[in-house]
Design a protein around this motif. Structure first.
Motif, mmCIF file in Angstrom:
data_model
loop_
_atom_site.group_PDB
_atom_site.id
_atom_site.type_symbol
_atom_site.label_atom_id
_atom_site.label_comp_id
_atom_site.label_asym_id
_atom_site.label_seq_id
_atom_site.Cartn_x
_atom_site.Cartn_y
_atom_site.Cartn_z
ATOM 1 N N ALA A 150 16.848 11.174 15.463
ATOM 2 C CA ALA A 150 16.253 12.418 14.971
ATOM 3 C C ALA A 150 15.298 12.177 13.808
ATOM 4 C CB ALA A 150 17.356 13.379 14.540
ATOM 5 N N PHE A 151 15.012 10.900 13.501
ATOM 6 C CA PHE A 151 14.252 10.569 12.291
ATOM 7 C C PHE A 151 13.110 9.615 12.617
ATOM 8 C CE2 PHE A 151 18.680 11.365 11.027
ATOM 9 C CZ PHE A 151 18.495 12.371 10.094
ATOM 10 N N GLY A 152 12.374 9.239 11.566
ATOM 11 C CA GLY A 152 11.459 8.108 11.687
ATOM 12 C C GLY A 152 12.285 6.847 11.511
ATOM 13 N N VAL A 153 12.100 5.854 12.402
ATOM 14 C CA VAL A 153 12.947 4.661 12.371
ATOM 15 C C VAL A 153 12.069 3.434 12.160
ATOM 16 C CG1 VAL A 153 14.813 3.442 13.548
ATOM 17 C CG2 VAL A 153 14.391 5.845 14.075
ATOM 18 N N VAL A 154 12.577 2.476 11.348
ATOM 19 C CA VAL A 154 11.762 1.289 11.069
ATOM 20 C C VAL A 154 12.396 0.012 11.600
ATOM 21 C CG1 VAL A 154 10.811 2.301 8.955
ATOM 22 C CG2 VAL A 154 12.822 0.807 8.816
ATOM 23 N N ASP A 155 11.523 -0.943 11.847
ATOM 24 C CA ASP A 155 11.937 -2.321 12.083
ATOM 25 C C ASP A 155 11.521 -3.065 10.816
ATOM 26 O OD1 ASP A 155 12.416 -4.853 12.950
ATOM 27 O OD2 ASP A 155 10.775 -4.905 14.422
ATOM 28 N N LEU A 156 12.516 -3.553 10.061
ATOM 29 C CA LEU A 156 12.267 -4.112 8.725
ATOM 30 C C LEU A 156 12.504 -5.618 8.755
ATOM 31 C CD1 LEU A 156 11.799 -2.719 5.858
ATOM 32 C CD2 LEU A 156 14.236 -3.111 5.479
ATOM 33 N N ASP A 157 11.600 -6.398 8.149
ATOM 34 C CA ASP A 157 11.902 -7.837 8.088
ATOM 35 C C ASP A 157 12.671 -8.166 6.811
ATOM 36 O OD1 ASP A 157 10.199 -8.338 5.969
ATOM 37 O OD2 ASP A 157 8.606 -9.230 7.184
ATOM 38 N N ASP A 158 13.075 -9.429 6.658
ATOM 39 C CA ASP A 158 13.959 -9.805 5.546
ATOM 40 C C ASP A 158 13.296 -9.646 4.177
ATOM 41 O OD1 ASP A 158 15.864 -10.361 7.355
ATOM 42 O OD2 ASP A 158 15.508 -12.539 7.407
ATOM 43 N N TYR A 165 6.039 -1.222 3.200
ATOM 44 C CA TYR A 165 7.334 -1.796 2.823
ATOM 45 C C TYR A 165 8.379 -0.705 2.755
ATOM 46 C CZ TYR A 165 5.382 -6.390 1.951
ATOM 47 O OH TYR A 165 4.803 -7.605 2.122
ATOM 48 N N GLY A 166 9.650 -1.116 2.810
ATOM 49 C CA GLY A 166 10.737 -0.150 2.734
ATOM 50 C C GLY A 166 11.846 -0.660 1.843
ATOM 51 N N VAL A 167 12.539 0.272 1.188
ATOM 52 C CA VAL A 167 13.697 -0.067 0.362
ATOM 53 C C VAL A 167 14.860 0.763 0.858
ATOM 54 C CG1 VAL A 167 14.687 -0.004 -1.952
ATOM 55 C CG2 VAL A 167 12.233 -0.438 -1.658
ATOM 56 N N SER A 168 15.907 0.091 1.331
ATOM 57 C CA SER A 168 17.056 0.871 1.787
ATOM 58 C C SER A 168 18.102 0.941 0.680
ATOM 59 C CB SER A 168 17.604 0.275 3.091
ATOM 60 O OG SER A 168 18.741 -0.467 2.843
ATOM 61 N N THR A 169 18.671 2.137 0.497
ATOM 62 C CA THR A 169 19.711 2.319 -0.519
ATOM 63 C C THR A 169 20.890 3.029 0.141
ATOM 64 O OG1 THR A 169 19.174 4.571 -1.267
ATOM 65 C CG2 THR A 169 17.891 2.763 -2.247
ATOM 66 N N ASP A 170 22.030 3.047 -0.559
ATOM 67 C CA ASP A 170 23.161 3.807 -0.008
ATOM 68 C C ASP A 170 23.440 5.042 -0.852
ATOM 69 O OD1 ASP A 170 24.148 2.625 -2.210
ATOM 70 O OD2 ASP A 170 25.737 1.481 -1.198
ATOM 71 N N GLY A 222 11.513 -7.054 3.336
ATOM 72 C CA GLY A 222 11.296 -5.636 3.040
ATOM 73 C C GLY A 222 10.024 -5.081 3.653
ATOM 74 N N ARG A 223 9.355 -5.880 4.486
ATOM 75 C CA ARG A 223 8.129 -5.392 5.118
ATOM 76 C C ARG A 223 8.483 -4.649 6.409
ATOM 77 N NH1 ARG A 223 4.082 -7.759 8.203
ATOM 78 N NH2 ARG A 223 5.426 -9.574 8.386
ATOM 79 N N GLU A 242 0.853 -1.202 0.000
ATOM 80 C CA GLU A 242 0.000 0.000 0.000
ATOM 81 C C GLU A 242 0.881 1.241 0.000
ATOM 82 O OE1 GLU A 242 -3.210 -0.133 2.870
ATOM 83 O OE2 GLU A 242 -3.262 2.058 2.999
ATOM 84 N N ALA A 243 2.020 1.154 0.715
ATOM 85 C CA ALA A 243 2.959 2.277 0.762
ATOM 86 C C ALA A 243 4.375 1.727 0.863
ATOM 87 C CB ALA A 243 2.659 3.159 1.972
ATOM 88 N N THR A 244 5.309 2.399 0.175
ATOM 89 C CA THR A 244 6.712 1.979 0.192
ATOM 90 C C THR A 244 7.572 3.198 0.506
ATOM 91 O OG1 THR A 244 6.209 0.309 -1.475
ATOM 92 C CG2 THR A 244 8.546 0.837 -1.148
ATOM 93 N N ILE A 245 8.468 3.035 1.479
ATOM 94 C CA ILE A 245 9.281 4.153 1.966
ATOM 95 C C ILE A 245 10.730 3.970 1.543
ATOM 96 C CG2 ILE A 245 9.974 5.419 4.048
ATOM 97 C CD1 ILE A 245 7.885 4.095 5.608
ATOM 98 N N HIS A 246 11.366 5.049 1.118
ATOM 99 C CA HIS A 246 12.817 5.011 0.921
ATOM 100 C C HIS A 246 13.499 5.088 2.283
ATOM 101 C CE1 HIS A 246 16.685 7.290 -0.347
ATOM 102 N NE2 HIS A 246 16.886 5.992 -0.408
ATOM 103 N N LEU A 247 14.462 4.193 2.528
ATOM 104 C CA LEU A 247 15.169 4.132 3.813
ATOM 105 C C LEU A 247 16.657 4.354 3.614
ATOM 106 C CD1 LEU A 247 13.524 0.816 5.075
ATOM 107 C CD2 LEU A 247 12.881 3.143 5.777
#
Ligand code: GDD
Ligand code: MG
Length: 332
Positions: free
Chosen positions: A141-149, A208-213, A151-152, A128-133
């Motif tokens: 100082a940010f919004g912090v996530v607990d991410l499963d393997d 869901y979240g997608v982490s990039t560098d 990407g949820r 429904e929603a996907t966040i860049h992490l």
């Protein structure tokens, strides 16, 4: 594809600079931050940007007078009162009739994120929603996530107390939403996307979240706004490099300007030294003055010494004065 860009905040941490100019209109290498952002969204497939405005809408309307930036159509949604992040997203999306997958971006984020890749990941997840992490050292100082393997996002916590962060992966301020997210945002009142909406979608298992560098920073703090500018001088950014000294500025040949940006119409006098700093449009650094690791919109008088400081458009550091780690005018 539509993108809602949040630009209605007051920019309290840069208040000396944002009295006249809203934060996303502050220049990063001579061009408003918002222009860099709109161009990045366009590269990711966005055709229509809706600026979610509250505080000081006029400068934005003047910046895009014909309602376009390049090939992108620019729309304005001016809130009658600040509705907080989700309230603003709902207001803006309804104002233009968004009814398909859309992007949301915080207006103060500078990044090299590939928005198209985030949209593609969102479609793969069927979320429904996907966040860049982004991974950071101090996530508090940010919004912090607990991410499963997979990407949820199991949990989303906005600005947790230090030591209570579920991970070091933070909300980087670019999202892809299905229109269903709008059903979670009641109209006409303050709603926070970080405190109300994300925790709800996470609880339903649809966030869901997608982490990039990628290169990433939130330019809402003085040191980071300065970094957003100076990082474009080196080779840290993939896009957007350009000349540090504006052609309309007047820099005395007997002055030193090192690793700094001199904005439009700014003046640097004889014998002055400007190091690791950003001189905003119309700033004045008088003869013999020294400016180090600072942001200047106003005037630094002759032989003054300014270090780690922020001078607003109505700020004036008197001749010979030493200002270290301060602001002008002083913060109330
Ligand atoms: N239109 C409108 N109305 N915009 C708003 C309002 C409002 O009432 N309140 C805030 N905004 C805009 C700001 O102008 C900014 O572009 C964006 O929403 C985020 O607000 P900030 O004040 O910059 O929030 P933050 O930096 O403390 O935290 C946010 O960004 C972090 C990443 O940079 C949150 O989204 C965090 O979760 C995130 O980690
Ligand atoms: Mg911010």
């Amino acid at each position: 594809m539509f993108a809602v860009v949040l630009v209605g905040g007051v920019g309290p941490r840069l208040r000396q600079l944002t009295k006249e100019v809203p934060k996303p209109m502050l220049p990063v290498l001579h061009r408003p931050m918002i222009e860099h952002l709109v161009e990045r969204l366009a590269a990711g497939g966005v055709t229509d940007v809706v600026l979610a405005l509250g505080f000081k809408p006029e400068p934005f309307q003047t910046a895009f007078p014909d309602g376009r930036h390049g090939d992108v159509r620019v729309h304005y949604a001016v809130e009658p009162e600040p509705l907080d992040t989700a309230g603003a997203i709902g207001f803006a999306a309804r104002a233009v009739g968004v009814d398909d997958t859309f992007v949301v971006a915080n207006g103060d984020v500078m990044t090299d994120l590939d928005v198209g890749a985030l949209v593609a990941a969102h479609r793969r997840f069927e979320s429904e929603a996907t966040i860049h992490l982004i991974g950071v050292e101090d996530p508090s100082a940010f919004g912090v996530v607990d991410l499963d393997d997979d990407g949820r996002v199991r949990a989303f916590v906005e600005k947790p107390r230090p030591g209570e962060e579920p991970s070091n992966l933070v909300n980087a301020g670019t999202y892809v939403f299905e229109p269903a997210v709008l059903d979670r945002i009641p109209a006409g009142r303050k709603v926070s996307v970080e405190r109300d909406v994300f925790p709800g979608i996470a609880a339903d298992g649809a966030l869901y979240g997608v982490s990039t560098d990628d290169y990433w920073l939130d330019a809402g703090r003085p040191d980071l706004y300065r970094a957003a500018n100076l990082d474009l001088l080196g080779d840290r950014r993939v896009h957007d490099r350009c000349e540090p000294i504006a052609v309309t500025s007047t820099v005395d040949p007997a002055s030193t300007v090192a690793n700094s940006i001199v904005g439009e119409r700014a003046v640097v006098g004889a014998g002055a030294r400007v190091v690791d700093s950003v001189l905003l449009p119309d700033a004045v650094v008088e003869a013999g003055a020294s400016v180090t690791r600072s942001l200047v919109m106003g005037v630094v008088g002759r032989d003054a010494d300014v270090v780690d400081s922020m001078i607003g458009s109505d700020g004036h550091v008197a001749d010979g004065v030493r200002l270290h780690d301060g602001t002008a005018p002083e913060t109330d």
